[in-house]
Scaffold this active site. Structure first.
Site, short mmCIF file in Angstrom:
data_model
loop_
_atom_site.label_atom_id
_atom_site.label_comp_id
_atom_site.label_asym_id
_atom_site.label_seq_id
_atom_site.Cartn_x
_atom_site.Cartn_y
_atom_site.Cartn_z
N ASN A 26 36.23 32.40 -15.26
CA ASN A 26 36.40 33.70 -14.61
C ASN A 26 35.02 34.35 -14.54
O ASN A 26 34.48 34.76 -15.56
CB ASN A 26 37.38 34.55 -15.44
CG ASN A 26 37.50 35.97 -14.93
OD1 ASN A 26 36.98 36.31 -13.88
ND2 ASN A 26 38.19 36.81 -15.70
N TRP A 27 34.49 34.41 -13.34
CA TRP A 27 33.11 34.90 -13.19
C TRP A 27 33.03 36.42 -13.17
O TRP A 27 31.94 36.99 -13.09
CB TRP A 27 32.48 34.32 -11.91
CG TRP A 27 32.33 32.82 -11.92
CD1 TRP A 27 32.68 31.95 -12.94
CD2 TRP A 27 31.81 31.99 -10.87
NE1 TRP A 27 32.40 30.66 -12.58
CE2 TRP A 27 31.86 30.64 -11.31
CE3 TRP A 27 31.32 32.25 -9.58
CZ2 TRP A 27 31.42 29.58 -10.53
CZ3 TRP A 27 30.88 31.18 -8.80
CH2 TRP A 27 30.94 29.86 -9.27
N LYS A 28 34.19 37.08 -13.21
CA LYS A 28 34.24 38.55 -13.23
C LYS A 28 33.33 39.14 -12.14
O LYS A 28 33.19 38.53 -11.09
CB LYS A 28 33.92 39.07 -14.64
CG LYS A 28 34.86 38.42 -15.69
CD LYS A 28 34.86 39.10 -17.03
CE LYS A 28 35.81 38.36 -17.97
NZ LYS A 28 35.90 38.98 -19.28
N HIS A 67 44.89 40.37 -15.98
CA HIS A 67 43.76 40.29 -16.91
C HIS A 67 43.64 41.60 -17.69
O HIS A 67 43.93 42.67 -17.16
CB HIS A 67 42.46 40.00 -16.15
CG HIS A 67 41.33 39.66 -17.05
ND1 HIS A 67 40.59 40.61 -17.70
CD2 HIS A 67 40.85 38.46 -17.45
CE1 HIS A 67 39.69 40.00 -18.47
NE2 HIS A 67 39.82 38.70 -18.33
N GLU A 106 41.25 43.41 -18.39
CA GLU A 106 40.43 44.45 -17.75
C GLU A 106 41.22 45.16 -16.66
O GLU A 106 41.05 46.36 -16.42
CB GLU A 106 39.14 43.81 -17.22
CG GLU A 106 38.20 43.45 -18.37
CD GLU A 106 37.40 42.18 -18.20
OE1 GLU A 106 37.18 41.74 -17.06
OE2 GLU A 106 37.00 41.61 -19.24
N GLU A 166 44.74 35.98 -24.01
CA GLU A 166 43.41 36.52 -24.23
C GLU A 166 43.51 37.76 -25.12
O GLU A 166 43.76 38.86 -24.61
CB GLU A 166 42.76 36.89 -22.89
CG GLU A 166 42.63 35.73 -21.94
CD GLU A 166 41.49 35.95 -20.93
OE1 GLU A 166 40.62 35.07 -20.85
OE2 GLU A 166 41.47 36.99 -20.25
N GLY A 168 34.58 39.06 -24.63
CA GLY A 168 33.22 39.55 -24.44
C GLY A 168 32.61 40.14 -25.72
O GLY A 168 31.57 40.78 -25.67
N SER A 181 35.76 34.77 -25.78
CA SER A 181 34.57 34.22 -26.44
C SER A 181 34.66 32.71 -26.68
O SER A 181 34.22 32.22 -27.73
CB SER A 181 34.28 34.98 -27.74
OG SER A 181 34.03 36.35 -27.46
N GLY A 205 34.97 33.44 -19.83
CA GLY A 205 34.25 34.51 -19.14
C GLY A 205 32.75 34.26 -19.18
O GLY A 205 32.21 33.48 -18.39
N GLY A 206 32.08 34.89 -20.12
CA GLY A 206 30.62 34.83 -20.20
C GLY A 206 30.03 33.42 -20.12
O GLY A 206 29.07 33.17 -19.39
P1 13P Z 1 34.65 36.01 -22.52
O1 13P Z 1 34.71 34.50 -22.51
O2 13P Z 1 33.37 36.54 -21.97
O3 13P Z 1 35.02 36.57 -23.85
O4 13P Z 1 35.78 36.50 -21.48
C1 13P Z 1 37.05 35.99 -21.57
C2 13P Z 1 37.81 36.43 -20.38
O5 13P Z 1 38.13 37.60 -20.23
C3 13P Z 1 38.15 35.42 -19.37
O6 13P Z 1 39.07 35.92 -18.45
#
Ligand code: 13P
Length: 249
Positions: free
Chosen positions: A9-11, A94, A96, A166, A172, A212, A233-234
């Site tokens: 997920n590149w957000k 998600h 967020e 998640e 994050g 993470s 994510g990251g």
């Molecule tokens: P991180 O891997 O940056 O913690 O993010 C997880 C995430 O929200 C993937 O959708």
């Protein structure tokens, strides 16, 4: 046997040129990968990335979509527009979206049903806040989000549903759930699916872990019985960190 499914997920990262560079590297380096893969760039880079991964073993995902097919919805993106770009999967619910943009279970459920109606695969994200975990409510929150997210979804559509657990406190933050804690929730959610759809469906459904995930912890997480993949994510933003996760040993 469930296949592992590793998704990035590149957000809200990357211009088209940056997204193209990452997509090219992943298409080349995951060619011999054995698992199921997906990347979910921003809407603005979907067309660019889609053209690069066409024919590769990487699915094209979107990070969200509107709950309506079309109409006066300024700033929203419709399922028809996503399909037009070759999107195969959509991430919904998600944390967020839930906590920053205040999407509730009813809205997420409408999106889930609309995506399924149009033949998209859905990655339905669930997960508790830190205070909910500390209050002993993690299972209850995940159950509610699963049940409400899937309300009205037929068993015949379940093959197009992936759940991503998640825990919000692990996203994050660099704090990963221990493989044991994550597996316990995954097992619980699988039981919830069993209650809704029966044991055979519960055994089949893919449940990804997100929060993470890094090259250092991926194989420990994936070794757990009920963890069938990752939503990253990251670490999905660079081939150096995503490829080792995608090819975990
Ligand atoms: P991180 O891997 O940056 O913690 O993010 C997880 C995430 O929200 C993937 O959708």
């Amino acid at each position: 046997m469930r296949n592992y499914y590793i998704a990035g997920n590149w957000k809200m990262h990357k211009t088209r040129a940056e997204a193209a560079e990452l997509a090219k590297a992943l298409a080349a380096q995951l060619k011999d990968g054995k698992h199921k893969y997906l990347v979910a760039p921003s809407f603005t880079a979907l067309e660019t990335v889609g053209a690069i991964i066409k024919g590769a073993n990487i699915r094209l995902g979107a990070q969200n979509m509107a709950a309506e097919e079309m109409g006066a919805h300024t700033g929203e993106v419709s399922v028809l527009q996503l399909k037009d770009l070759g999107v195969q999967t959509v991430i919904l619910g998600h944390s967020e979206r839930r906590h920053v943009y205040k999407e509730d279970d009813a809205l997420i459920n409408r999106k889930v049903k609309l995506a399924l109606k149009h033949g998209l695969e859905v990655i339905l994200c669930i997960g508790e806040l830190l205070e909910e975990r500390e209050a002993g409510k993690a299972e209850q929150i995940c159950e509610t989000q699963t049940v409400k997210g899937l309300e009205g979804v037929a068993a015949t559509d379940l093959a197009n549903i992936v759940i991503a657990y998640e825990p919000v406190w692990a996203i994050g933050t660099g704090k990963t759930a221990t493989p044991e804690d994550a597996d316990a929730i995954h097992a619980y959610v699988r039981k919830v699916i069993g209650k809704l759809y029966g044991a055979a469906e519960a055994e089949k459904i893919i449940i990804q872990y997100g929060g993470s995930v890094k090259p250092e912890n991926a194989s420990l997480l994936m070794a757990k019985e009920n963890i069938d993949g990752a939503l990253v994510g990251g670490a999905a933003l660079k081939p150096e960190t995503f490829v080792p996760i995608a090819k975990f040993a």
